[in-house]
Design an enzyme around this catalytic site. Structure first.
Site, PDB file in Angstrom:
ATOM      1  N   SER A 216       0.901  -1.309  -0.006  1.00 25.45           N
ATOM      2  CA  SER A 216      -0.187  -0.092   0.024  1.00 25.45           C
ATOM      3  C   SER A 216       0.816   1.387   0.135  1.00 25.45           C
ATOM      4  CB  SER A 216      -0.965  -0.141   1.238  1.00 25.45           C
ATOM      5  OG  SER A 216      -1.892   0.867   1.162  1.00 25.45           O
ATOM      6  N   ASP A 244       0.124  -4.552  -4.023  1.00 24.99           N
ATOM      7  CA  ASP A 244      -0.875  -3.640  -4.199  1.00 24.99           C
ATOM      8  C   ASP A 244      -0.546  -2.178  -3.955  1.00 24.99           C
ATOM      9  OD1 ASP A 244      -3.528  -3.470  -5.528  1.00 24.99           O
ATOM     10  OD2 ASP A 244      -4.470  -3.487  -3.481  1.00 24.99           O
ATOM     11  N   HIS A 307      -7.392  -5.614  -0.652  1.00 24.29           N
ATOM     12  CA  HIS A 307      -5.958  -4.950  -0.550  1.00 24.29           C
ATOM     13  C   HIS A 307      -5.086  -5.552   0.052  1.00 24.29           C
ATOM     14  CE1 HIS A 307      -3.756  -1.385  -1.144  1.00 24.29           C
ATOM     15  NE2 HIS A 307      -3.915  -0.886   0.306  1.00 24.29           N
TER      16      HIS A 307
END
Length: 393
Positions: A216, A244, A307
């Site tokens: 992230s 991600d 996620h």
């Protein structure tokens, strides 16, 4: 859940979705049935063409009802945030304070914290083996090291392999504030990490043994670290793995560009929630699209779960014997993959990804662990510490 129950759930979900989006008027039952029927007809038609199982059919519907509706909103937020950042009209209320941040060297027996502003102490620790490769993990927004999760799952996998220095960055809450402030902080924290890496490589540590992994916002910090390291040393780090990478606020050409190919000699990106919390654009030398561009990961009912799946996929691939659990094919879309239109040679996603390949690769995964389609059934991680004489790839 049997097929009858799944179809019943699908009809109920379509019913709710159509009503909430103004597609139907509860005063007219015929409109409801027509709307529901049209959606069902389209998805069933595609399912039959691809010979999908009931499970695949159900996952497709969950993407329609749970995943896709979020994309326009996140696109708007990301664009707006990027414009504001580029105009420099606002500044983060909370900025990184280096004296409050730490490196954490994880070992079997303990976690050793060292201030970020004293990297010499970190690299001089007796527990830091200068003959071993070093993996530096940076977590994302609201997932700091005290919570375990992402950091611990990947550490456990590397510890299972043995013979590796595993270092976490404790950002002390500087990526756990309001998201826009956190996004601002990624560039500065990345620059701090670059300084530390420059000191390490200047002490005759083999730069080729360094791997950065970020999830992230952590992936965007790693991108910043790679760029700043090059600016300081005129050398590229060997590998950055982006799990991600965060989407909102990070647009190419604006102030916060985030992780991108060129930030290291080889940049690997795993996409598990594209277009929402994670970027959908290809960013690395090689990009893996798990379940294509569908924003919801198989087995997840929330975008947050999706996620985080990138972390779980990568961790699974690190365990000894599971390096080839996730086989991907170079392709243009998931539909083309499902129709067997992609004829390239499959390559492993994750730990064993070869560094001589480039492009966009697609693959499908299981709904629950083990996630890799090529995994052993009923897989249970069994740690086997390699001997010092064995190589670490």
């Amino acid at each position: 859940m049997n097929l009858k129950m799944k179809y019943s759930c699908l009809i109920l979900l379509v019913f709710t979705f159509s009503a909430s989006h103004g597609a139907v008027d509860f005063g007219f039952a015929g409109d409801i049935l027509t709307s529901t029927g049209n959606i069902l007809k389209s998805v069933i038609s595609k399912s039959l063409k691809l010979n999908q199982s009931p499970d695949d059919f159900f996952e497709e519907f969950k993407n329609i009802l749970i995943g896709y509706p979020f994309e326009p909103g996140f696109m708007f937020v990301s664009t707006l945030c990027s414009i504001v950042v580029s105009e420099e009209n606002i500044k983060p209320r909370i900025r990184p304070s280096i004296e409050k941040m730490n490196y954490v060297l994880k070992t079997k027996d303990r976690n050793i914290s060292v201030p970020l502003n004293d990297p010499v102490e970190l690299w001089s620790l007796d527990d830091f083996n200068r003959d071993w490769p070093t993996v530096i993990m940076v977590t994302g927004w609201t997932t700091n090291i005290s919570e375990g999760t992402a950091a611990d799952s990947i550490y456990d996998a590397y510890e299972c392999r043995g013979n590796v220095n595993f270092v976490l960055i404790d950002t002390a809450g500087f990526v756990d504030t309001i998201y826009s402030w956190a996004a601002f902080n990624t560039e500065e924290i990345g620059n701090i990490l670059a300084d530390s890496l420059a000191i390490l490589t200047e002490s005759e540590y083999d730069m080729e043994n360094i791997t950065l992994i970020g999830h992230s916002l952590g992936a965007q910090i790693c991108g910043s670290a790679g760029r700043n390291f090059y600016n300081k040393t005129n050398k590229l780090l060997p590998k950055i793995i982006g799990l991600d990478p965060a989407n909102p606020c990070f647009d190419m050409g604006e102030s916060l560009t985030g992780l991108y190919r060129g930030d290291a000699d080889f940049v690997i990106v795993l996409h598990s929630n594209p277009g929402i919390f994670g970027k959908a654009d290809p960013l690395g030398d090689i990009d893996f699209y798990v379940n294509g561009l569908r924003p919801k990961a198989p087995g997840c009912f929330t975008i947050t779960c999706s996620h985080g799946r990138a972390v779980e996929y990568y961790a699974e691939s690190v365990y000894p014997g599971n390096e080839h659990n996730f086989m991907a094919v170079k392709c243009n879309s998931l539909s083309a993959l499902e129709q067997n239109s992609c004829k390239g040679i499959p390559i492993p996603m994750g730990y064993a990804t070869p560094t001589n390949v480039k492009g966009n690769y697609f693959l499908k995964v299981n709904k629950k662990s083990p996630y890799g389609k090529n995994s052993t059934k009923n897989f249970v991680p069994i740690c086997q510490v390699f001997n010092d004489s064995m190589s670490y790839n």
